[in-house]
Design a protein around this motif. Structure first.
Motif, PDB file in Angstrom:
ATOM      1  N   ASP A   1       0.854  -1.184   0.000  1.00  0.00           N
ATOM      2  CA  ASP A   1       0.000   0.000   0.000  1.00  0.00           C
ATOM      3  C   ASP A   1       0.899   1.245   0.000  1.00  0.00           C
ATOM      4  OD1 ASP A   1      -1.955  -1.959   0.618  1.00  0.00           O
ATOM      5  OD2 ASP A   1      -3.133  -0.468   1.689  1.00  0.00           O
ATOM      6  N   TYR A   2       0.524   2.206  -0.802  1.00  0.00           N
ATOM      7  CA  TYR A   2       1.243   3.478  -0.813  1.00  0.00           C
ATOM      8  C   TYR A   2       0.243   4.577  -0.516  1.00  0.00           C
ATOM      9  CZ  TYR A   2       4.448   7.169  -2.361  1.00  0.00           C
ATOM     10  OH  TYR A   2       5.260   8.268  -2.420  1.00  0.00           O
ATOM     11  N   ASN A   3       0.589   5.420   0.465  1.00  0.00           N
ATOM     12  CA  ASN A   3      -0.299   6.493   0.900  1.00  0.00           C
ATOM     13  C   ASN A   3       0.385   7.836   0.675  1.00  0.00           C
ATOM     14  OD1 ASN A   3      -2.547   4.841   2.185  1.00  0.00           O
ATOM     15  ND2 ASN A   3      -0.756   4.046   3.263  1.00  0.00           N
ATOM     16  N   PRO A   4       0.480   8.262  -0.567  1.00  0.00           N
ATOM     17  CA  PRO A   4       1.266   9.464  -0.892  1.00  0.00           C
ATOM     18  C   PRO A   4       0.678  10.738  -0.321  1.00  0.00           C
ATOM     19  CG  PRO A   4      -0.018   8.746  -2.787  1.00  0.00           C
ATOM     20  CD  PRO A   4      -0.148   7.675  -1.764  1.00  0.00           C
ATOM     21  N   GLU A   5      -0.633  10.732  -0.025  1.00  0.00           N
ATOM     22  CA  GLU A   5      -1.238  11.947   0.520  1.00  0.00           C
ATOM     23  C   GLU A   5      -0.674  12.305   1.890  1.00  0.00           C
ATOM     24  OE1 GLU A   5      -4.481   8.677   0.825  1.00  0.00           O
ATOM     25  OE2 GLU A   5      -2.679   9.098  -0.332  1.00  0.00           O
TER      26      GLU A   5
ATOM     27  N   GLU B   1       4.790  16.175  -2.131  1.00  0.00           N
ATOM     28  CA  GLU B   1       5.005  15.621  -3.469  1.00  0.00           C
ATOM     29  C   GLU B   1       6.483  15.454  -3.793  1.00  0.00           C
ATOM     30  OE1 GLU B   1       3.290  16.302  -8.004  1.00  0.00           O
ATOM     31  OE2 GLU B   1       2.411  17.372  -6.288  1.00  0.00           O
ATOM     32  N   SER B   2       7.325  16.205  -3.115  1.00  0.00           N
ATOM     33  CA  SER B   2       8.767  16.081  -3.362  1.00  0.00           C
ATOM     34  C   SER B   2       9.295  14.698  -2.996  1.00  0.00           C
ATOM     35  CB  SER B   2       9.525  17.149  -2.563  1.00  0.00           C
ATOM     36  OG  SER B   2       9.248  17.001  -1.173  1.00  0.00           O
ATOM     37  N   VAL B   3       8.551  13.955  -2.159  1.00  0.00           N
ATOM     38  CA  VAL B   3       8.973  12.623  -1.731  1.00  0.00           C
ATOM     39  C   VAL B   3       8.581  11.564  -2.753  1.00  0.00           C
ATOM     40  CG1 VAL B   3       8.676  10.869   0.093  1.00  0.00           C
ATOM     41  CG2 VAL B   3       8.855  13.282   0.701  1.00  0.00           C
TER      42      VAL B   3
END
Length: 697
Positions: free
Chosen positions: A13-17, A21-23
């Motif tokens: 699972d990826y939770n980019p929120e 965004e730089s990560v």
């Protein structure tokens, strides 16, 4: 399974929120370094995707989908419907779930919705449609992930909306004639008879025991209400993207949901598994659950959607996995038929309820031990890519019926200590120790592929399904049935004889089992009843003739029944074991009935691990072990074979703390896929995956 990705899936699972965004670009590059092939995206993104009822924000997700595609990573895209946002809850407070005590649960966790709410269902399907239409043609999209862990926190709701939905469900099940429902629920008891469906409410908290027929139908309804939510979203996804497979992540052998009905509507069965590293037998329970996942998909490869890379965050004590344990348990899922090993989650959270949950990328980053293990497992799964798509064959089946499970564990039974999952586990543990792989089957399944069928408990069984078991034995099958089986029909009514004098227990299974149960005799907590097997008795007599009393024969504790026993008589069966103390002294405890071309055993008590004596008599003569599996049985090495058209793949999983000498036990030409060499030993907590050509190929 998932045609857009070759080999075995690996990811999380990826939770980019949760991150700037730089990560994101850094994360995707690290995923490539780790061998990640697929990520699950958007599981809890509803609030981000739909900030208000008529406001949408997909630009951030567009950029992520493009980024993953540019790096060759597929996306398991979620519909994000498991956690409605705050604006939705405040605008539609009636969608919040209500407990049996009338307490309306609040916002601030997850799964805070009433499954029957038309407002929630409309909003969820609208969101699913919007996502599907936007990404239907996106090349990164490989799998649809509907919702998340249905029934984990809210498996039922007792609000007025649910009450109306329940009444509609009852009309569909029992017809419009209220008399049929009254019969099904036995409402003449305690003056519970209804004259109108409008009088029926959910089984909310009441002064005393609630009608068991009502509770059983409520269990069925609650599972179906959540399934209706899933089907509503599935319908939208299949309309927009018919070629993209659909799944929702199960929660192993979960009581609340009838997974036979659910799995029939999935393209890929997926599971979330969190065995406890502190439990020395956790791998056995895990294997039991993995065999179920494979069986739910009719033998097709399944997908491990979530596991913890190391420690979880929600147990009282969260023990981490050792590096060897992490590798061993990951490859165990592949051994048992999984074509992918996914995790929760990719990057460890810095805030929230799961900030102490492990991740593929720990808080310590790429300098951590956990990161090195992440890379190692990715490399090994890539080495095993040819295993993808291969299948497992089994000669032993366990009958599992959710309706019987729900009815068995209702209130006001002879004992509240009987639990189906624990009963299955005690039988399964023996088969696991012997390296027998097991299929699960529903009670109406075709049993002809199996040499042995086990029913650790079948409290509720219809006459039709009892006839299937009877015909199976008559045709040459071996059947083992556990205590308190054949008691009620599908309405939870005691099976009765046609002449009105009573049918007796075990109901429609009496003929095939050749027994009659006069009375149940539950055993008090902390007590046991000794049981003697006839074979042991004869062996002891023979030994006594040849060995003196002072010879120092080792002491072996006698088998004993706990929790349950029965006053059992035989009609055509022979006694295999008998009670040797207490009120049942001398009466049969275990029987075997020759019936047609087959045999049927009945176990009238809870023997715990001593069920091995019965299963040995039933399974060993009927099932041919692969030589490697039989050679390594009882050593702590789990042996599972997956087969393709051209090769067998033997997974040797050493769950013990001692190395095992493989010596000359390996098949001719066997090579370890993980090393390219022919192995001579198996390290403690180690894994070997042997590739062997099929004869004639």
């Amino acid at each position: 399974m998932i045609t857009r990705v070759e080999g075995l899936l690996y990811g999380a699972d990826y939770n980019p929120e949760q991150w700037p965004e730089s990560v994101w670009k850094q994360d995707v590059n690290l995923m490539r370094d780790a061998g990640v092939t697929m990520v699950t995206l958007g599981v809890f993104s509803w609030a981000r995707l739909q900030p208000a009822e008529d406001q949408w924000d997909f630009e951030w997700l567009d950029r992520l989908m493009d980024l993953f595609h540019s790096r060759g990573i597929a996306v398991d895209l979620a519909t994000a419907t498991a956690s409605p946002p705050a604006w939705f809850v405040r605008q539609y407070p009636q969608t919040l779930p209500v407990t049996a005590d009338g307490v309306r649960l609040e916002f601030g966790s997850r799964q805070h919705y009433c499954p029957s709410s038309p407002v929630y269902r409309e909003a969820a399907t609208r969101l699913a449609r919007t996502i599907a239409e936007r990404y239907a043609e996106h090349p990164a999209l490989a799998l649809w992930h509907i919702h998340n862990e249905y029934g984990d926190h809210v498996a039922e709701c007792f609000c007025d909306v649910s009450a109306e939905d329940f009444r509609s469900w009852l009309r569909e099940r029992h017809g419009d004639d209220i008399a049929q429902l009254n019969f099904a629920w036995g409402t003449e008891f305690w003056s519970q008879r209804y004259s109108d469906f409008a009088q029926i409410e959910p089984p909310r908290t009441a002064p005393g025991p609630i009608n068991p027929g009502q509770l059983l139908d409520w269990r069925r309804f609650s599972s179906d209400a959540l399934l209706a939510c899933f089907l509503a979203e599935r319908s939208v996804l299949k309309e927009v993207t018919p070629e993209i497979p659909v799944t929702t992540n199960f929660m192993s052998m979960m009581k609340d949901l009838d997974y036979w009905k659910w799995a029939a509507n999935e393209d890929v069965v997926s599971d979330d598994a969190y065995p406890d590293p502190a439990d020395g037998s956790a791998h056995v329970l895990a294997a039991m659950n993995y065999d179920l996942m494979r069986s739910l998909g009719n033998g097709r490869p399944w997908l491990l959607m979530e596991q913890a890379p190391s420690a979880v965050s929600w147990r009282a004590v969260n023990v981490p996995k050792t590096p060897d344990q992490r590798r061993l348990w990951s490859l165990q899922t592949v051994a048992r038929g999984a074509d992918g090993v996914m995790h929760f989650q990719w990057r460890a959270s810095r805030a929230g309820a799961e900030k102490f949950h492990s991740a593929l990328l720990p808080h310590g980053g790429t300098q951590s031990r956990g990161w090195r293990e992440t890379v190692r497992i990715g490399e090994e799964l890539a080495q095993l890519k040819e295993v993808a798509g291969s299948r497992i064959e089994s000669a032993v089946a366990i009958v599992l019926d959710w309706n019987s499970w729900w009815a068995l564990e209702a209130e006001d039974h002879p004992s509240a200590r009987v639990r189906l999952r624990e009963q299955i586990l005690s039988w399964y543990s023996v088969l696991h120790r012997w390296n027998h792989v097991v299929d699960y089957v529903p009670p109406d399944a075709d049993l002809s592929p199996y040499k042995v069928v086990l029913a650790p408990n079948l409290y509720s069984v219809s006459t039709e399904n009892a006839a299937r078991l009877t015909d199976y034995v008559y045709g040459g099958g071996y059947l083992v049935v556990g205590f308190f089986s054949g008691i009620v029909d599908e309405l939870d009514h005691i099976h009765q004889g046609t002449d009105g004098t009573g049918g007796g227990y075990p109901g429609p299974l009496r003929e095939v089992l050749g027994v009659a149960v006069d009375e149940w005799w539950p055993i008090a907590d902390g007590r046991s009843v000794p049981v003697t097997f006839s074979a042991d008795e004869e062996a002891a007599k023979a030994k006594k003739k040849h060995v003196s009393a002072s010879s120092g024969i080792g002491y072996h504790p006698a088998p004993a029944a706990v929790r349950w026993s029965e006053w059992l008589g035989t009609t055509t069966a022979r006694s295999v074991a008998h009670y040797t103390d207490g009120p049942l002294k001398g009466r049969p405890a275990v029987t075997c009935n020759e019936f047609g071309e087959g045999r049927a055993w009945y176990v009238s008590c809870d023997l715990g691990g001593d069920i091995e004596k019965v299963l040995g008599e039933a399974v060993r003569p009927a099932v041919v072990w692969p030589s490697l599996a039989s050679t390594l049985a009882f050593t702590g090495v789990e042996v599972v074979c997956r087969s393709s058209e051209t090769h067998h793949y033997y997974f040797l999983l050493n769950h013990s703390d001692k190395p095992v000498d493989l010596g000359s036990s390996l098949p001719y030409g066997a090579v370890n896929l993980l090393t390219g060499n022919r192995p001579t030993h198996l390290a403690a907590q180690g894994v070997v995956v042997l590739k062997v050509g099929r004869i004639g190929r």
